[in-house]
Design a protein around this motif. Structure first.
Motif, short mmCIF file in Angstrom:
data_model
loop_
_atom_site.label_atom_id
_atom_site.label_comp_id
_atom_site.label_asym_id
_atom_site.label_seq_id
_atom_site.Cartn_x
_atom_site.Cartn_y
_atom_site.Cartn_z
N LYS A 113 0.84 -1.20 0.00
CA LYS A 113 0.00 0.00 0.00
C LYS A 113 0.88 1.25 0.00
O LYS A 113 0.52 2.27 -0.56
N ALA A 114 2.04 1.15 0.63
CA ALA A 114 2.98 2.28 0.68
C ALA A 114 3.92 2.21 -0.53
O ALA A 114 4.14 1.14 -1.10
N ALA A 115 4.48 3.35 -0.89
CA ALA A 115 5.44 3.41 -1.98
C ALA A 115 6.72 2.66 -1.58
O ALA A 115 7.14 2.72 -0.43
N VAL A 116 7.32 1.97 -2.55
CA VAL A 116 8.55 1.22 -2.31
C VAL A 116 9.70 1.95 -3.01
O VAL A 116 9.60 2.26 -4.20
N PRO A 117 10.79 2.23 -2.29
CA PRO A 117 11.94 2.86 -2.94
C PRO A 117 12.50 1.94 -4.02
O PRO A 117 12.55 0.72 -3.86
N MET A 118 12.91 2.55 -5.13
CA MET A 118 13.50 1.76 -6.21
C MET A 118 14.58 2.55 -6.90
O MET A 118 14.65 3.78 -6.77
N VAL A 119 15.41 1.83 -7.65
CA VAL A 119 16.52 2.45 -8.37
C VAL A 119 16.50 1.93 -9.80
O VAL A 119 16.37 0.73 -10.04
N LEU A 120 16.60 2.87 -10.75
CA LEU A 120 16.85 2.52 -12.15
C LEU A 120 18.31 2.82 -12.40
O LEU A 120 18.77 3.92 -12.09
N SER A 121 19.05 1.86 -12.95
CA SER A 121 20.45 2.13 -13.27
C SER A 121 20.68 1.93 -14.76
O SER A 121 20.12 1.02 -15.37
N ARG A 122 21.48 2.82 -15.30
CA ARG A 122 21.84 2.76 -16.72
C ARG A 122 23.29 3.19 -16.83
O ARG A 122 23.64 4.33 -16.48
N GLY A 123 24.14 2.29 -17.28
CA GLY A 123 25.56 2.61 -17.32
C GLY A 123 26.04 2.86 -15.90
O GLY A 123 25.74 2.09 -14.99
#
Length: 149
Positions: free
Chosen positions: A58-68
Motif C-alpha cells: 500500500k505504501a510506496a517502495v523505494p526503487m533504483v533505475l540504473s543505466r551505465g
C-alpha cells in the motif's frame, strides 16, 4: 637464425557507450515503447503481467533505475487497487536520458524485495530516417517501399 619476438599481450578495456545494447542477464524484464503520456506524465505504468512479480504494498517502495554508471532513485507504487507504476523520479529519468517518442526502454529486474527494487535499464533509440517521417516529424501512416537490389 632469425628469431621473431613474440607479440606482447594486449589488454583491452572496453567501455560501453550508454546507447550500446548489452546481453540480458536472464532476470525477468519488460519493455515499454515511449509514448507522449510517458514523456509528459510523472509516472510510467507497468504492464499487468510483469507487475505480478513486484510487491503489492500500500505504501510506496523505494526503487533504483540504473543505466551505465548512473542511477535514478524513485518510488514504485504497487497497490493492488490501482495501476502499478514507477512514480516520483520518472520525469528526471526521462529528462536525463533525453527520451523521445518511439524510444524503447528495456527494464530488467535485478533485485526485488518488499522494501526495495532495482532495475537495469537499456534504451533502444527509436530514431527513424527522414524518409519514414511525415512533415510533422511523426512516423508515416502509409507504407514505405524498400527496393533491394
Amino acid at each position: 637464425m632469425n628469431q621473431e619476438k613474440a607479440p606482447e599481450p594486449v589488454t583491452a578495456i572496453v567501455c560501453l557507450d550508454e546507447d550500446e545494447v548489452e546481453p540480458l542477464t536472464g532476470e525477468p524484464f519488460f519493455h515499454m515503447t515511449i509514448s507522449k503520456s510517458h514523456l509528459n506524465q510523472g509516472h510510467l505504468p507497468i504492464p499487468a503481467k510483469f507487475a505480478e512479480l513486484l510487491p503489492k504494498n500500500k505504501a510506496a517502495v523505494p526503487m533504483v533505475l540504473s543505466r551505465g554508471s548512473r542511477s535514478w532513485h524513485m518510488k514504485f507504487y504497487g497497490s493492488q487497487y490501482s495501476q502499478r507504476r514507477f512514480g516520483s523520479g520518472w520525469k528526471a529519468f526521462v529528462k536525463d536520458n533525453m527520451l523521445n517518442l518511439g524510444d524503447v526502454c528495456l527494464f530488467e529486474l535485478m533485485s526485488t524485495h518488499v522494501t526495495s527494487l532495482k532495475f537495469k535499464v537499456q534504451i533502444l533509440r527509436g530514431d527513424l530516417p527522414p524518409a519514414l517521417l511525415n512533415r510533422e516529424g511523426q512516423p508515416r501512416v502509409s507504407p514505405v517501399l524498400i527496393e533491394i537490389e
